[in-house]
Write a protein that holds these residues in place. Structure first.
Motif, mmCIF file in Angstrom:
data_model
loop_
_atom_site.group_PDB
_atom_site.id
_atom_site.type_symbol
_atom_site.label_atom_id
_atom_site.label_comp_id
_atom_site.label_asym_id
_atom_site.label_seq_id
_atom_site.Cartn_x
_atom_site.Cartn_y
_atom_site.Cartn_z
ATOM 1 N N ALA A 77 19.787 -65.587 34.941
ATOM 2 C CA ALA A 77 18.470 -65.996 35.426
ATOM 3 C C ALA A 77 17.405 -65.749 34.359
ATOM 4 O O ALA A 77 16.661 -66.645 33.971
ATOM 5 N N MET A 103 27.776 -65.624 45.483
ATOM 6 C CA MET A 103 26.420 -65.323 45.971
ATOM 7 C C MET A 103 26.255 -65.865 47.392
ATOM 8 O O MET A 103 25.378 -65.439 48.138
ATOM 9 N N ASP A 160 35.101 -63.688 36.854
ATOM 10 C CA ASP A 160 34.042 -62.668 36.927
ATOM 11 C C ASP A 160 32.678 -63.214 37.328
ATOM 12 O O ASP A 160 31.650 -62.607 37.013
HETATM 13 C C1 HEC Z 1 27.178 -68.197 31.950
HETATM 14 C C2 HEC Z 1 27.392 -68.021 33.364
HETATM 15 C C3 HEC Z 1 26.166 -67.866 34.244
HETATM 16 C C4 HEC Z 1 25.081 -68.712 34.344
HETATM 17 C C5 HEC Z 1 24.820 -70.012 33.609
HETATM 18 C C6 HEC Z 1 24.234 -68.130 35.359
HETATM 19 N N1 HEC Z 1 24.780 -66.976 35.836
HETATM 20 FE FE1 HEC Z 1 24.025 -65.818 37.318
HETATM 21 N N2 HEC Z 1 25.547 -64.500 37.099
HETATM 22 C C7 HEC Z 1 26.589 -64.629 36.210
HETATM 23 C C8 HEC Z 1 27.403 -63.412 36.247
HETATM 24 C C9 HEC Z 1 28.648 -63.147 35.429
HETATM 25 C C10 HEC Z 1 26.799 -62.578 37.185
HETATM 26 C C11 HEC Z 1 27.212 -61.140 37.565
HETATM 27 C C12 HEC Z 1 26.323 -60.160 36.881
HETATM 28 C C13 HEC Z 1 26.482 -60.268 35.404
HETATM 29 O O1 HEC Z 1 27.509 -59.830 34.871
HETATM 30 O O2 HEC Z 1 25.592 -60.886 34.766
HETATM 31 C C14 HEC Z 1 25.650 -63.292 37.707
HETATM 32 C C15 HEC Z 1 24.819 -62.780 38.689
HETATM 33 C C16 HEC Z 1 23.719 -63.445 39.193
HETATM 34 C C17 HEC Z 1 22.882 -62.949 40.254
HETATM 35 C C18 HEC Z 1 23.072 -61.650 41.004
HETATM 36 C C19 HEC Z 1 24.216 -61.773 41.993
HETATM 37 C C20 HEC Z 1 25.324 -60.801 41.779
HETATM 38 O O3 HEC Z 1 26.178 -60.702 42.661
HETATM 39 O O4 HEC Z 1 25.380 -60.118 40.742
HETATM 40 C C21 HEC Z 1 21.887 -63.860 40.449
HETATM 41 C C22 HEC Z 1 20.757 -63.805 41.463
HETATM 42 C C23 HEC Z 1 22.097 -64.917 39.499
HETATM 43 N N3 HEC Z 1 23.226 -64.640 38.758
HETATM 44 C C24 HEC Z 1 21.284 -65.994 39.376
HETATM 45 C C25 HEC Z 1 21.465 -66.984 38.426
HETATM 46 C C26 HEC Z 1 20.549 -68.087 38.273
HETATM 47 C C27 HEC Z 1 19.303 -68.306 39.105
HETATM 48 C C28 HEC Z 1 21.043 -68.856 37.262
HETATM 49 C C29 HEC Z 1 20.447 -70.108 36.692
HETATM 50 C C30 HEC Z 1 19.058 -70.071 36.325
HETATM 51 C C31 HEC Z 1 22.253 -68.210 36.775
HETATM 52 N N4 HEC Z 1 22.465 -67.078 37.506
HETATM 53 C C32 HEC Z 1 23.033 -68.690 35.746
HETATM 54 C C33 HEC Z 1 26.826 -65.714 35.391
HETATM 55 C C34 HEC Z 1 25.959 -66.775 35.188
#
Ligand code: HEC
Length: 174
Positions: A99, A76, A72
């Motif tokens: 984020a 990106m 899941d």
């Molecule tokens: C624990 C796992 C995890 C970490 C660590 C993580 N993310 Fe994510 N990220 C996700 C997931 C799962 C999604 C899909 C939306 C949601 O369910 O939160 C996502 C979605 C995103 C998206 C939107 C893209 C989309 O298709 O939904 C961005 C931009 C993003 N993350 C940036 C970051 C950044 C910048 C960091 C570090 C500072 C980060 N993420 C750390 C799990 C993580």
């Protein structure tokens, strides 16, 4: 009667051998030799966005933002910039929990998003040509606005992107 019973249970828990086995930090414990300096909190460490990505995001999003759809984690790579083309998408990238809840300062998060959205970055040319870089001030204003229905909000953004005639690869998790 009931409170006596509760007190008894509590006493038993506290006095039980497994209770004693809990790890209690030893106040006289010293750091390992050579490791005496206190760690600098990430928000005060001057790491580049690329290093901050490695420390805070890569664990889930993998090296080039390819993600792990079967866990899941959406892809990106070559896509994330499309969120900036639809209403609410710009905010979404600051508010998404990975984020917004990271250990990064507002300025660091702004710089990390800008780094990701570069044409030669994770966004791979998917961001609009007139993309205006995020600022620390903007991140401060939006990051703490919780998304109430995350899956619903995200899929409405994906639908808006699809309506622009942009292809949604399966790995983006439509
Ligand atoms: C624990 C796992 C995890 C970490 C660590 C993580 N993310 Fe994510 N990220 C996700 C997931 C799962 C999604 C899909 C939306 C949601 O369910 O939160 C996502 C979605 C995103 C998206 C939107 C893209 C989309 O298709 O939904 C961005 C931009 C993003 N993350 C940036 C970051 C950044 C910048 C960091 C570090 C500072 C980060 N993420 C750390 C799990 C993580």
């Amino acid at each position: 009667m009931r409170s006596t019973f509760c007190a008894l249970v509590l006493t038993l828990i506290v006095a039980s051998p497994s209770g004693e086995a809990r790890v209690i930090p030893d106040p006289s414990q010293k750091p390992a030799p050579g490791n005496e300096a206190r760690q600098t909190p990430l928000r005060r460490a001057n790491y580049s966005p690329a290093v901050n990505y490695q420390l805070q995001c890569l664990g889930c999003h993998l090296t080039n933002g390819e993600g792990s759809p079967r866990h899941d984690i959406p892809m990106m790579k070559g896509f994330v910039g499309n969120f900036l083309k639809v209403e609410g998408g710009r905010e979404f990238l600051m508010r998404v929990p990975g984020a917004s809840l990271s250990a990064l300062s507002n300025q660091q998060l702004a710089e990390l998003l800008n780094w990701m959205l570069q044409d030669d970055g994770i966004a791979g040319g998917s961001a609009p040509k007139d993309f205006k870089p995020y600022t620390g001030k903007e991140v401060a204003a939006y990051r703490n606005v919780m998304i109430k229905d995350l899956p619903g909000y995200r899929s409405s953004l994906i639908e808006q992107i699809r309506d622009l005639g942009i292809d949604i690869p399966d790995d983006v998790i439509p």
